[in-house]
Write an enzyme that holds these catalytic residues in place. Structure first.
Site, PDB file in Angstrom:
ATOM      1  N   ASP A  97      19.770  32.019  44.455  1.00 58.74           N
ATOM      2  CA  ASP A  97      18.593  31.806  43.608  1.00 58.74           C
ATOM      3  C   ASP A  97      18.916  31.928  42.117  1.00 58.74           C
ATOM      4  O   ASP A  97      20.021  32.351  41.734  1.00 58.74           O
ATOM      5  CB  ASP A  97      17.475  32.797  43.996  1.00 58.74           C
ATOM      6  CG  ASP A  97      17.983  34.221  44.171  1.00 58.74           C
ATOM      7  OD1 ASP A  97      19.056  34.559  43.633  1.00 58.74           O
ATOM      8  OD2 ASP A  97      17.313  35.006  44.865  1.00 58.74           O
ATOM      9  N   ASN A 166      10.188  44.607  49.282  1.00 61.11           N
ATOM     10  CA  ASN A 166       9.075  44.025  50.047  1.00 61.11           C
ATOM     11  C   ASN A 166       9.572  43.091  51.153  1.00 61.11           C
ATOM     12  O   ASN A 166       8.783  42.347  51.726  1.00 61.11           O
ATOM     13  CB  ASN A 166       8.136  43.264  49.097  1.00 61.11           C
ATOM     14  CG  ASN A 166       8.845  42.113  48.380  1.00 61.11           C
ATOM     15  OD1 ASN A 166      10.024  41.863  48.617  1.00 61.11           O
ATOM     16  ND2 ASN A 166       8.132  41.417  47.517  1.00 61.11           N
ATOM     17  N   HIS A 168      11.766  40.623  50.788  1.00 57.76           N
ATOM     18  CA  HIS A 168      12.148  39.264  50.402  1.00 57.76           C
ATOM     19  C   HIS A 168      13.646  39.045  50.575  1.00 57.76           C
ATOM     20  O   HIS A 168      14.438  39.983  50.554  1.00 57.76           O
ATOM     21  CB  HIS A 168      11.649  38.884  49.000  1.00 57.76           C
ATOM     22  CG  HIS A 168      12.381  39.480  47.838  1.00 57.76           C
ATOM     23  ND1 HIS A 168      11.744  39.813  46.667  1.00 57.76           N
ATOM     24  CD2 HIS A 168      13.682  39.777  47.638  1.00 57.76           C
ATOM     25  CE1 HIS A 168      12.632  40.280  45.805  1.00 57.76           C
ATOM     26  NE2 HIS A 168      13.807  40.268  46.374  1.00 57.76           N
ATOM     27  N   GLU A 173       9.428  35.188  48.999  1.00 59.08           N
ATOM     28  CA  GLU A 173       8.547  36.349  48.895  1.00 59.08           C
ATOM     29  C   GLU A 173       7.567  36.394  50.074  1.00 59.08           C
ATOM     30  O   GLU A 173       7.251  35.352  50.665  1.00 59.08           O
ATOM     31  CB  GLU A 173       7.732  36.243  47.592  1.00 59.08           C
ATOM     32  CG  GLU A 173       8.578  36.351  46.325  1.00 59.08           C
ATOM     33  CD  GLU A 173       8.845  37.796  45.911  1.00 59.08           C
ATOM     34  OE1 GLU A 173       9.006  38.670  46.779  1.00 59.08           O
ATOM     35  OE2 GLU A 173       8.891  38.035  44.687  1.00 59.08           O
TER      36      GLU A 173
HETATM   37  C1  GLP Z   1      16.504  40.161  43.872  1.00 52.36           C
HETATM   38  C2  GLP Z   1      17.208  38.881  44.364  1.00 52.36           C
HETATM   39  C3  GLP Z   1      17.630  39.004  45.799  1.00 52.36           C
HETATM   40  C4  GLP Z   1      18.145  40.400  46.003  1.00 52.36           C
HETATM   41  C5  GLP Z   1      16.980  41.349  45.955  1.00 52.36           C
HETATM   42  C6  GLP Z   1      17.353  42.807  46.026  1.00 52.36           C
HETATM   43  O1  GLP Z   1      15.388  39.966  43.135  1.00 52.36           O
HETATM   44  N1  GLP Z   1      16.498  37.688  44.193  1.00 52.36           N
HETATM   45  O2  GLP Z   1      18.599  38.009  46.108  1.00 52.36           O
HETATM   46  O3  GLP Z   1      18.791  40.502  47.240  1.00 52.36           O
HETATM   47  O4  GLP Z   1      16.133  41.067  44.873  1.00 52.36           O
HETATM   48  O5  GLP Z   1      17.884  43.237  44.819  1.00 52.36           O
HETATM   49  P1  GLP Z   1      18.620  44.645  44.647  1.00 52.36           P
HETATM   50  O6  GLP Z   1      19.915  44.507  45.358  1.00 52.36           O
HETATM   51  O7  GLP Z   1      18.774  44.814  43.174  1.00 52.36           O
HETATM   52  O8  GLP Z   1      17.743  45.674  45.261  1.00 52.36           O
END
Ligand code: GLP
Length: 279
Positions: A97, A166, A168, A173
Site C-alpha cells: 500500500d 483493528n 486491517h 479496513e
Molecule cells: C499500517 C499499514 C499496514 C500495517 C499496519 C500495522 O497502517 N498499512 O500494512 O501492517 O498498519 O502497522 P504497525 O506494524 O505499525 O502496527
C-alpha cells in the site's frame, strides 16, 4: 457435525516443538502458528523465512508491508545481504500500500520507508521494487496499473503482512464490504489517528493537525493478497493480541479483514508471546 450457519470452522492447534517455539499440528492442516518470545526473535525468524524462500527461488515475488512491525525484520535482511547471505538481484517486491497524496519523497510515504529500511541497502534492482504511486494524478488508473503489474508478475509467491489494531491488512479496513483488487481505500478514523500521533511524536511539523494527514490510500485488495501462494503474517505486542485472536479464531468477517486469511491454505502466523496472549 455441521458447523452452525454462517460460521466457518477453522481449527488451530498449537504444539510446542521443544525449542520454546510453537508450531501448528500439521494433522489438522490449520493455520500454522509460531509463537516466539520476543519482537527480536519474530524479526529474526521472519527474515530467515524470507531469506530461505529467496535462496530456494531467486526470482521470488514478494509482497511487503510497512509499519513498525517489520522494521527489525528488514534490518535482519539488510544484515544478511551485507554478510553475503542474501541476494535480491532477481527478486521482485510489491508493497501492499501507499498513502494517497504523498509523493515518493515525502518523509511519511511508504516509498521513503522502503528506501530507508530496505531498498537503499540491498541489491534489489529499482525496477524490481514496486509500490503504488500515491501521488498519481488518476488514482483509479494507478490501481489498475498496480493490479496488472502484480498479475503480470504471477502474484506473490510469499506475501508478508502486518495487522492493524483493528484487524486491517494492508489498508483493507473493517467495514460492510471488502474490495478484491487494488483500490483506493478510505482510512478509518482509528488508523489515521494512530498514524498521525506516531508521526507527531517523530516530527511535530510534518502534519500540523489530524486534518492534514492522508485520508485515503492505495492498497492491494484482499483478493490480490489471497492469490499469494504463501502468506506470513507478523504481529508483535499486546496491542495486537485481540486482532490476532479474532483473525485466527473468530468468524470470517469484513469487520475484521485479517480473518479472511483463514480461507487461505498456507498461512504462517509468526507472533511474539504478547501478541499471542489470547490465542
Ligand atoms: C499500517 C499499514 C499496514 C500495517 C499496519 C500495522 O497502517 N498499512 O500494512 O501492517 O498498519 O502497522 P504497525 O506494524 O505499525 O502496527
Amino acid at each position: 457435525m455441521l458447523p452452525p450457519p454462517g460460521r466457518l470452522v477453522h481449527e488451530v492447534a498449537i504444539v510446542a516443538d521443544g525449542s520454546g517455539i510453537m508450531g501448528a499440528d500439521k494433522k489438522e492442516r490449520p493455520m500454522e502458528v509460531q509463537v516466539v518470545p520476543s519482537f527480536a526473535e519474530m524479526s529474526r525468524r521472519g527474515a530467515a523465512m524470507i531469506g530461505a524462500a529467496i535462496a530456494e527461488r531467486p526470482d521470488l515475488v514478494l509482497a511487503l508491508p510497512t509499519g513498525a512491525t517489520p522494521i527489525a525484520l528488514y534490518r535482519e535482511l539488510v544484515a544478511a545481504y551485507a554478510q553475503g547471505q542474501a541476494n535480491f538481484s532477481r527478486t521482485q517486491t510489491f508493497n501492499l500500500d501507499e498513502y494517497c497524496g504523498l509523493g515518493p519523497d515525502h518523509p511519511a510515504s511508504y516509498h521513503t520507508y522502503m528506501r530507508e529500511n530496505l531498498w537503499d541497502h540491498v541489491n534489489l534492482p529499482p525496477e524490481q521494487a514496486h509500490i503504488p504511486n500515491g501521488a498519481a494524478a488518476d488514482p483509479e488508473r494507478e490501481c489498475e496499473r498496480y493490479e496488472q503489474a502484480v498479475a503480470a508478475a504471477g502474484y506473490p509467491d510469499l506475501a508478508v503482512l502486518g495487522i492493524g489494531h483493528n484487524g486491517h491488512v494492508g489498508f483493507n479496513e473493517p467495514g460492510a464490504a471488502l474490495r478484491s483488487t487494488v483500490h483506493v481505500a478510505d482510512l478509518s478514523a482509528e488508523t489515521r489517528s494512530l498514524a498521525f500521533h506516531a508521526w507527531r511524536d517523530l516530527s511535530p511539523c510534518l502534519f500540523p493537525q489530524l486534518a492534514a494527514f492522508p485520508t485515503h490510500a492505495i492498497t492491494m485488495g484482499m483478493g490480490t493478497i489471497l492469490k499469494s501462494r504463501r502468506i506470513l503474517l507478523l504481529a508483535s505486542g499486546a496491542g495486537k493480541a485481540q486482532a490476532v485472536c479474532r483473525a485466527v479464531n473468530g468468524d470470517v468477517t469484513t469487520r475484521l479483514p485479517a480473518s479472511f486469511l483463514q480461507l487461505h491454505p498456507r498461512v504462517t502466523l509468526l507472533v511474539d508471546t504478547a501478541a499471542a496472549a489470547l490465542l
